[in-house]
Enzyme design. Structure first.
Site, PDB file in Angstrom:
ATOM      1  N   ALA A 235     -14.878  -6.347  14.421  1.00 35.53           N
ATOM      2  CA  ALA A 235     -14.081  -6.579  15.638  1.00 35.53           C
ATOM      3  C   ALA A 235     -13.585  -5.236  16.158  1.00 35.53           C
ATOM      4  O   ALA A 235     -12.968  -4.455  15.418  1.00 35.53           O
ATOM      5  CB  ALA A 235     -12.894  -7.484  15.317  1.00 35.53           C
TER       6      ALA A 235
ATOM      7  N   VAL B  85      -4.042   7.503   1.247  1.00 35.12           N
ATOM      8  CA  VAL B  85      -3.401   8.747   0.805  1.00 35.12           C
ATOM      9  C   VAL B  85      -4.460   9.777   0.416  1.00 35.12           C
ATOM     10  O   VAL B  85      -5.266   9.539  -0.487  1.00 35.12           O
ATOM     11  CB  VAL B  85      -2.446   8.485  -0.389  1.00 35.12           C
ATOM     12  CG1 VAL B  85      -1.770   9.768  -0.835  1.00 35.12           C
ATOM     13  CG2 VAL B  85      -1.400   7.437  -0.026  1.00 35.12           C
TER      14      VAL B  85
ATOM     15  N   GLY C  54      -7.224  11.049   1.962  1.00 37.91           N
ATOM     16  CA  GLY C  54      -8.644  10.881   2.294  1.00 37.91           C
ATOM     17  C   GLY C  54      -9.528  10.611   1.096  1.00 37.91           C
ATOM     18  O   GLY C  54      -9.441   9.560   0.470  1.00 37.91           O
TER      19      GLY C  54
ATOM     20  N   GLY D  71     -11.647  14.955  14.499  1.00 34.89           N
ATOM     21  CA  GLY D  71     -11.388  13.611  13.968  1.00 34.89           C
ATOM     22  C   GLY D  71     -10.423  13.591  12.800  1.00 34.89           C
ATOM     23  O   GLY D  71     -10.387  12.644  12.014  1.00 34.89           O
TER      24      GLY D  71
ATOM     25  N   GLU E  60      -4.240  11.676  13.573  1.00 35.33           N
ATOM     26  CA  GLU E  60      -3.956  10.270  13.833  1.00 35.33           C
ATOM     27  C   GLU E  60      -4.136   9.987  15.326  1.00 35.33           C
ATOM     28  O   GLU E  60      -4.113  10.912  16.147  1.00 35.33           O
ATOM     29  CB  GLU E  60      -2.495   9.961  13.468  1.00 35.33           C
ATOM     30  CG  GLU E  60      -2.173  10.124  12.002  1.00 35.33           C
ATOM     31  CD  GLU E  60      -3.020   9.230  11.132  1.00 35.33           C
ATOM     32  OE1 GLU E  60      -2.888   8.010  11.211  1.00 35.33           O
ATOM     33  OE2 GLU E  60      -3.849   9.767  10.371  1.00 35.33           O
TER      34      GLU E  60
ATOM     35  N   LYS F  70       2.631   8.860   3.237  1.00 39.84           N
ATOM     36  CA  LYS F  70       1.834   9.050   2.018  1.00 39.84           C
ATOM     37  C   LYS F  70       2.737   9.262   0.796  1.00 39.84           C
ATOM     38  O   LYS F  70       2.455   8.751  -0.284  1.00 39.84           O
ATOM     39  CB  LYS F  70       0.871  10.213   2.223  1.00 39.84           C
ATOM     40  CG  LYS F  70      -0.228   9.854   3.226  1.00 39.84           C
ATOM     41  CD  LYS F  70      -0.977  11.065   3.729  1.00 39.84           C
ATOM     42  CE  LYS F  70      -2.083  10.652   4.692  1.00 39.84           C
ATOM     43  NZ  LYS F  70      -2.680  11.788   5.401  1.00 39.84           N
TER      44      LYS F  70
ATOM     45  N   GLY G 175     -10.653  12.860   8.051  1.00 40.39           N
ATOM     46  CA  GLY G 175     -12.000  12.851   8.622  1.00 40.39           C
ATOM     47  C   GLY G 175     -12.749  11.612   8.168  1.00 40.39           C
ATOM     48  O   GLY G 175     -12.384  10.961   7.178  1.00 40.39           O
TER      49      GLY G 175
HETATM   50  N1  HSE Z   1      -4.297  12.307  10.119  1.00 37.96           N
HETATM   51  C1  HSE Z   1      -4.427  12.261   8.711  1.00 37.96           C
HETATM   52  C2  HSE Z   1      -4.422  13.679   8.172  1.00 37.96           C
HETATM   53  C3  HSE Z   1      -5.698  11.567   8.356  1.00 37.96           C
HETATM   54  O1  HSE Z   1      -4.615  14.619   8.950  1.00 37.96           O
HETATM   55  O2  HSE Z   1      -4.224  13.877   6.980  1.00 37.96           O
HETATM   56  C4  HSE Z   1      -5.848  11.236   6.909  1.00 37.96           C
HETATM   57  O3  HSE Z   1      -4.845  10.399   6.457  1.00 37.96           O
END
Ligand code: HSE
Length: 438
Positions: A45, A133, A135, A188, A191, A206, A304
């Protein structure tokens, strides 16, 4: 499950969602082998189902989340839309439909994790959020499983990739803040609302999750004093370096001798040779001091599409394995029993004990340094180092003071006096220095 295939429904398909689709396709055989069954994305979706997306057929797309939430064939719902509402309702609804949920949504888990974990427990389904938390770094699994026997004296983390990327580019390329932020957005990392990256909000989310997992208490976001990097200038970075430090946005949890927990997110000066100071760009890192295991350091890409997708797909694999064995919730994220919820006291920032880096812009006139030193001395803040340089254009001087260790409240009291001194320019800036003394 349909015909032995585990069926996935996704809500949202931006940078991270596309990363999940790509990873499931690129590592299809490995993932099949590791689970012992194939996975298929049945439905996604999205806001705009007409947009062409790599590896996704138009028949898989709609703009109706109910198609994911109510389809009895869908076993696992992957929520990658971000934000709290309407994601909260979708996740809750998936749980009530007895679907397992994998999410990367740190704001949602930080703000409403307790209610969602409790619902997942009631409905006997998994709620997984490793990707929320750091990535691609498996830090939650490490705390929850690999270090389950230990207690944590401290946790220090660079947990926001965007702010680390900005600070690194400012220092290494001499870019200004806005240019570095725009580049992070283009890649990318940021947020949807990049204010959360630079104002410390994302790091706060986090640390809320990390500390709830690590300590016997349900931490809420407003218990964490939080400062961002928006006011960090090239001058701060350059002078920090001259004094032997890199600036990092650090998320810290400390278990003090009294047993109280101290939490904070702050731009922090870290000595150049410290492992956390050497973590560049979008990399994240977490240093844990285990009571038994001692120091542990883990680093990797923190933002990312691909790294975040790696954690999401690992959660999907874990959930699929449990599902095939008919045993969900092998490891609950945290205890929802009342007696474990607020077992640790959280203390305020005023008690934080640290050396500090002070930056002041002052008029170059006789006696001003003596007055600054007197205000610090009055509150028993001792000076370890002092550096000054002239700003010919601005017609003032920059004064840098490194203090000896003191409490935040002593320093704040002195700064109230210093701010009022005649000849003082903009508000003095203070950054804590890590590692903080015992
Ligand atoms: N915007 C976040 C960062 C993405 O830059 O850490 C990953 O959580």
């Amino acid at each position: 499950m349909n015909g032995g295939e585990i069926q996935i429904g996704m809500i949202g398909c931006g940078v991270v969602g596309q990363g999940v689709v790509d990873l499931l396709a690129n590592h299809r055989e490995t993932i099949h082998h590791r689970i012992g069954a194939p996975l298929a994305i049945k439905h996604i979706a999205v806001k705009n189902p007409r947009k062409t997306r790599n590896g996704i057929s138009p028949s898989q797309l709609s703009n109706d989340p109910q198609k994911v939430l109510t389809d009895p064939d869908i076993d696992i719902v992957v929520e990658v839309m971000g934000g709290i509402d309407p994601a909260r309702g979708f996740v809750q609804s998936a749980i009530q439909q007895h679907k397992h949920v994998v999410t990367a949504n740190k704001a949602l888990i930080a703000e409403h994790g307790h209610e969602l974990v409790a619902s997942a427990q009631e409905q006997d389904v998994d709620l997984m959020f490793e990707a929320a938390v750091c990535g691609g770094i498996p830090i939650l699994r490490m705390i929850r499983e690999n270090l389950a026997s230990d207690e944590f004296e401290s946790i220090r983390g660079i947990v926001n990739g965007t702010s680390n990327y900005i600070l690194t580019q400012m220092e290494s390329q001499g870019w200004d803040f806005d240019r570095a932020l725009k580049d992070a957005q283009k890649r990318g990392y940021a947020e949807a609302d990049p204010a959360l990256d630079v104002n410390g909000g994302d790091a706060n989310h986090k640390l809320t999750i990390l500390s709830t997992l690590a300590y016997k208490t349900l931490v809420s976001t407003d218990q964490i004093p939080t400062e961002g990097i928006e006011d960090i200038t090239l001058e701060d970075i350059e002078l920090g370096h001259r004094m032997g430090y890199h600036i990092k946005l650090l998320a810290c949890a400390d278990r003090g001798a009294s047993g109280a927990l101290s939490l904070r997110v702050q731009p922090t000066m870290i000595p150049l040779n410290h492992p956390l100071a050497e973590v560049p760009g979008v990399l994240n890192a977490v240093q844990i001091q285990g009571a038994v295991t001692g120091p542990i350091f883990i680093s990797g890409e923190g933002a990312g599409g691909a790294p975040t997708a790696s954690s999401i797909v690992s959660d999907i694999i874990d959930t699929s394995r449990s599902l095939l064995r008919g045993k969900p919730r092998r490891v609950a994220p945290w205890s929802v029993d009342q007696e474990h919820l607020n077992a640790v006291r959280i203390q305020g920032l005023e008690n934080h004990h640290s050396k500090y880096f002070l930056r002041m812009h002052v008029e170059d006139k006789p006696g001003i340094l003596a007055q600054i030193a007197q205000a610090l001395g009055h509150y028993e803040v001792s000076i370890e180092q002092l550096y000054q340089r002239e700003n010919a254009q601005a017609g003032n001087i920059t004064v840098i003071i490194i203090t000896r260790a003191c409490r935040e409240r002593q320093l704040q009291s002195a700064l109230v006096q210093i701010e009022k001194l005649e000849g003082m320019g903009d508000a003095p800036k203070r950054l804590p220095i890590e590692p903080s003394p015992e």
